[in-house]
Write an enzyme that holds these catalytic residues in place. Structure first.
Site, PDB file in Angstrom:
ATOM      1  N   HIS A   1      -4.643 -12.438   9.013  1.00  0.00           N
ATOM      2  CA  HIS A   1      -5.030 -11.101   8.533  1.00  0.00           C
ATOM      3  C   HIS A   1      -5.977 -10.473   9.540  1.00  0.00           C
ATOM      4  O   HIS A   1      -6.829 -11.142  10.097  1.00  0.00           O
ATOM      5  CB  HIS A   1      -5.730 -11.233   7.169  1.00  0.00           C
ATOM      6  CG  HIS A   1      -6.013  -9.927   6.491  1.00  0.00           C
ATOM      7  ND1 HIS A   1      -5.151  -9.366   5.567  1.00  0.00           N
ATOM      8  CD2 HIS A   1      -7.046  -9.068   6.600  1.00  0.00           C
ATOM      9  CE1 HIS A   1      -5.651  -8.228   5.131  1.00  0.00           C
ATOM     10  NE2 HIS A   1      -6.811  -8.011   5.741  1.00  0.00           N
TER      11      HIS A   1
ATOM     12  N   GLU B   1      -3.910  -2.961   4.934  1.00  0.00           N
ATOM     13  CA  GLU B   1      -4.424  -3.765   6.040  1.00  0.00           C
ATOM     14  C   GLU B   1      -4.690  -2.941   7.296  1.00  0.00           C
ATOM     15  O   GLU B   1      -5.471  -3.351   8.161  1.00  0.00           O
ATOM     16  CB  GLU B   1      -3.457  -4.924   6.354  1.00  0.00           C
ATOM     17  CG  GLU B   1      -4.098  -6.001   7.223  1.00  0.00           C
ATOM     18  CD  GLU B   1      -3.159  -7.161   7.549  1.00  0.00           C
ATOM     19  OE1 GLU B   1      -2.094  -7.282   6.915  1.00  0.00           O
ATOM     20  OE2 GLU B   1      -3.506  -7.940   8.458  1.00  0.00           O
TER      21      GLU B   1
ATOM     22  N   ASN C   1       3.952  -7.681   4.939  1.00  0.00           N
ATOM     23  CA  ASN C   1       3.277  -8.942   4.628  1.00  0.00           C
ATOM     24  C   ASN C   1       3.023  -9.115   3.142  1.00  0.00           C
ATOM     25  O   ASN C   1       2.808 -10.232   2.671  1.00  0.00           O
ATOM     26  CB  ASN C   1       1.974  -9.049   5.402  1.00  0.00           C
ATOM     27  CG  ASN C   1       2.242  -9.354   6.857  1.00  0.00           C
ATOM     28  OD1 ASN C   1       2.950 -10.294   7.164  1.00  0.00           O
ATOM     29  ND2 ASN C   1       1.737  -8.527   7.730  1.00  0.00           N
TER      30      ASN C   1
ATOM     31  N   ARG D   1     -12.036 -19.174   4.342  1.00  0.00           N
ATOM     32  CA  ARG D   1     -10.938 -19.459   5.262  1.00  0.00           C
ATOM     33  C   ARG D   1     -11.428 -19.671   6.693  1.00  0.00           C
ATOM     34  O   ARG D   1     -10.929 -20.540   7.400  1.00  0.00           O
ATOM     35  CB  ARG D   1      -9.943 -18.305   5.247  1.00  0.00           C
ATOM     36  CG  ARG D   1      -9.238 -18.210   3.933  1.00  0.00           C
ATOM     37  CD  ARG D   1      -8.388 -16.974   3.857  1.00  0.00           C
ATOM     38  NE  ARG D   1      -7.602 -17.002   2.633  1.00  0.00           N
ATOM     39  CZ  ARG D   1      -6.776 -16.054   2.273  1.00  0.00           C
ATOM     40  NH1 ARG D   1      -6.640 -14.981   3.023  1.00  0.00           N
ATOM     41  NH2 ARG D   1      -6.100 -16.162   1.150  1.00  0.00           N
TER      42      ARG D   1
ATOM     43  N   ALA E   1       8.054   5.214  12.691  1.00  0.00           N
ATOM     44  CA  ALA E   1       7.140   6.304  13.031  1.00  0.00           C
ATOM     45  C   ALA E   1       6.601   6.064  14.428  1.00  0.00           C
ATOM     46  O   ALA E   1       6.166   4.958  14.746  1.00  0.00           O
ATOM     47  CB  ALA E   1       5.995   6.356  12.024  1.00  0.00           C
TER      48      ALA E   1
ATOM     49  N   ALA F   1       0.831  -1.207   0.000  1.00  0.00           N
ATOM     50  CA  ALA F   1       0.000   0.000   0.000  1.00  0.00           C
ATOM     51  C   ALA F   1       0.865   1.256   0.000  1.00  0.00           C
ATOM     52  O   ALA F   1       0.653   2.174  -0.803  1.00  0.00           O
ATOM     53  CB  ALA F   1      -0.937  -0.010   1.212  1.00  0.00           C
TER      54      ALA F   1
HETATM   55  P1  ADP Z   1      -0.032  -3.526   3.413  1.00  0.00           P
HETATM   56  O1  ADP Z   1      -0.306  -4.865   2.821  1.00  0.00           O
HETATM   57  O2  ADP Z   1      -1.241  -2.869   3.977  1.00  0.00           O
HETATM   58  O3  ADP Z   1       0.767  -2.663   2.511  1.00  0.00           O
HETATM   59  P2  ADP Z   1       2.272  -4.614   4.771  1.00  0.00           P
HETATM   60  O4  ADP Z   1       2.239  -5.507   5.943  1.00  0.00           O
HETATM   61  O5  ADP Z   1       2.625  -5.198   3.454  1.00  0.00           O
HETATM   62  O6  ADP Z   1       0.858  -3.848   4.707  1.00  0.00           O
HETATM   63  O7  ADP Z   1       3.289  -3.424   5.021  1.00  0.00           O
HETATM   64  C1  ADP Z   1       3.276  -2.604   6.173  1.00  0.00           C
HETATM   65  C2  ADP Z   1       4.671  -2.057   6.403  1.00  0.00           C
HETATM   66  O8  ADP Z   1       4.628  -1.027   7.395  1.00  0.00           O
HETATM   67  C3  ADP Z   1       5.645  -3.117   6.902  1.00  0.00           C
HETATM   68  O9  ADP Z   1       6.799  -3.125   6.104  1.00  0.00           O
HETATM   69  C4  ADP Z   1       5.955  -2.650   8.335  1.00  0.00           C
HETATM   70  O10 ADP Z   1       7.259  -2.985   8.757  1.00  0.00           O
HETATM   71  C5  ADP Z   1       5.766  -1.143   8.235  1.00  0.00           C
HETATM   72  N1  ADP Z   1       5.496  -0.477   9.521  1.00  0.00           N
HETATM   73  C6  ADP Z   1       4.641  -0.888  10.495  1.00  0.00           C
HETATM   74  N2  ADP Z   1       4.652  -0.032  11.539  1.00  0.00           N
HETATM   75  C7  ADP Z   1       5.531   0.961  11.230  1.00  0.00           C
HETATM   76  C8  ADP Z   1       6.006   2.142  11.906  1.00  0.00           C
HETATM   77  N3  ADP Z   1       5.575   2.466  13.130  1.00  0.00           N
HETATM   78  N4  ADP Z   1       6.908   2.925  11.262  1.00  0.00           N
HETATM   79  C9  ADP Z   1       7.369   2.595  10.033  1.00  0.00           C
HETATM   80  N5  ADP Z   1       6.980   1.491   9.368  1.00  0.00           N
HETATM   81  C10 ADP Z   1       6.070   0.681   9.942  1.00  0.00           C
END
Ligand code: ADP
Length: 454
Positions: free
Chosen positions: A393, A422, A42, A284, A157, A15
């Site tokens: 999920h 997600e 993910n 699922r 973040a 995303a």
């Molecule tokens: P989506 O499928 O919604 O894109 P993903 O799980 O593929 O979600 O990706 C989410 C990403 O956000 C992961 O790489 C995760 O490490 C990152 N992430 C989660 N929390 C934080 C945060 N606090 N700061 C920076 N990155 C983050």
């Protein structure tokens, strides 16, 4: 330390990267913050397949489908608890999402094959080369690099910042050396931090069923950070109790098994007593619950060489070999041998298969009304794999509107705050259908990009 951009994107999964590419492509400046040492989240470890109706691949294969049918399947798959407006946006933009991945991001898809996940009326999931999110994230990452989009790894973040009027204007983050950095966002912030499947406390807070007894398929980074940060600004949440388990995971590790995708090509699910107990192409949640109700909470998938040849098992030989080494998978010349390996009731299993093979001949599964083609188990060698569900999920999350604006508890958009993927809720209702997560993240990632620049 302070840096200034038009937009700050939190999370470098599918995303976040899609949003960033669209923002930069529109001529604005953007930074992506990623807490891990690698990008992908993910999305990276997913199968990478995404559903879309009326694609060039469906046309080539002569599969009749429509936006409405896709929408209907998705709503039904989530027990009609999804926000219909969001599902309409998902369905309307799905085809463009696959085409965008193909044309702008250079993702390469199998041209003569589509997957049909549980709950879908027709095959409609485009299959990236290798059957892995690696193809998506590899290409999204390369595109971001080519466009000179800064992706700041190991930068977590910690807080979303807003001005005195409540307009979101930046992010406070911490880099790997513990330095605090303020990333100013002139136009807004997009939250794309993924789900909270790896956060046991948060799981239990919203649904006590999913406690530490459950293993997980997800990355350890799925800790719900974006939800927690946005909540502090008054963001509303939706569907938090809806947590999905994936039915066929490795009982030793919880890792989702792609070898077990032979289920979509005809493999039959049985229990230790040698009986079938659920339709193999059910949702699922239904299959997961059914497996947990069997002896030891385990299911066993059995398939033959015809089914193997119809499947993409050969794309997953590394996993295959690992499963064999772990004693979770056996390949042998007879049904007796594979059954004995797992101490499954051989006589009963032989009867079950005899009956099933007759269903294949007649073209109708009298016991569970299996959808799609029924393929008899007749060609040696045979394969038998032990599987169990694991947390996969989180359907719930930040409430958004059709423009990916984050909505507050009073029902108003929070100025400058957008979310996609997600981390959001409302799109999948009680249960997400296979292949819908990738469609969701690409569709809403791109919409968030458009909205933040408005
Ligand atoms: P989506 O499928 O919604 O894109 P993903 O799980 O593929 O979600 O990706 C989410 C990403 O956000 C992961 O790489 C995760 O490490 C990152 N992430 C989660 N929390 C934080 C945060 N606090 N700061 C920076 N990155 C983050």
């Amino acid at each position: 330390q302070e840096e200034v951009y038009d937009v700050v994107v939190i999370g470098a999964g599918g995303a976040g990267l899609s949003a960033a590419i669209e923002i930069k492509g529109a001529g604005a400046s953007v930074v992506v913050l990623e807490k891990m040492a690698f990008i992908g989240g993910n999305t990276l470890i997913s199968g990478g397949e995404l559903n879309a109706p009326e694609t060039w691949i469906q046309e080539k294969l002569g599969i009749e489908d429509s936006i409405d049918l896709y929408k209907e399947d998705t709503l039904k798959g989530g027990d009609h608890q999804a926000d219909e407006k969001l599902v309409t946006v998902l369905a309307n933009n799905a085809r463009q999402a696959v085409e965008w991945l193909r044309d702008t991001v250079n993702v390469s898809f199998k041209e003569d094959y589509l997957m049909q996940f549980g709950g879908h009326s027709v095959p409609r999931a485009a299959y990236p080369q290798g059957g892995s999110g690696n193809e998506l994230i590899g290409k999204l990452g390369a595109k971001a690099e080519e466009m000179n989009i800064p992706v700041r790894k190991q930068t977590k973040a910690e807080e979303i910042l807003a001005d005195k009027d409540g307009k979101v204007n930046g992010v406070r983050a911490v880099d790997k050396d513990g330095n605090e950095i303020i990333f100013k966002a002139n136009k807004g912030v997009i939250v794309a931090t993924g789900g909270f499947g790896a956060n046991v406390e948060m799981r239990k807070q919203y649904n006590s069923e999913y406690d530490e007894r459950y293993m997980e398929t997800v990355q350890p980074s799925s800790t719900g950070d974006g939800i927690i940060m946005a909540q502090k600004l008054g963001a509303a949440l939706v569907g938090m109790e809806n947590i999905q388990t994936y039915p066929t995971c490795n009982p030793a590790t919880g890792i989702l098994s792609y070898v077990a995708d032979t289920r979509f090509n005809g493999a039959v699910l049985i229990n230790k007593e040698g009986n079938r107990f659920v339709e193999e192409l059910e949702r699922r949640d239904v299959i997961s619950k059914a497996i947990l109700a069997q002896t030891d909470g385990m299911g066993y998938l059995i398939w033959d060489t015809t089914i193997k040849n119809n499947s993409h098992m050969d794309d997953y030989m590394e996993e295959f070999n690992q499963l064999v080494a772990q004693g979770m998978l056996i390949k042998a010349d007879t049904i007796e041998e594979v059954a004995q390996f797992f101490d499954i009731n051989v006589e009963q299993l032989k009867q079950t298969i005899e009956k099933y093979n007759q269903y294949a001949v007649n073209g109708k599964d009298e016991d569970f009304n299996r959808r799609g083609e029924i393929i008899g188990l007749t060609e040696a060698p045979y394969y038998l794999q032990k599987v169990t569900p694991a947390i996969h999920h989180t359907m719930g999350g930040l409430k958004i509107d059709t423009e990916a604006r984050v909505i507050d508890n009073e029902g108003n958009p929070i100025p400058g705050l957008f979310a996609a993927g997600e981390v959001t809720g409302g799109i999948h209702g009680t249960n997400r259908l296979g292949g819908n997560a990738i469609t969701d993240i690409i569709v809403f990632g791109r919409i968030a990009a458009e909205s933040v620049l408005k």
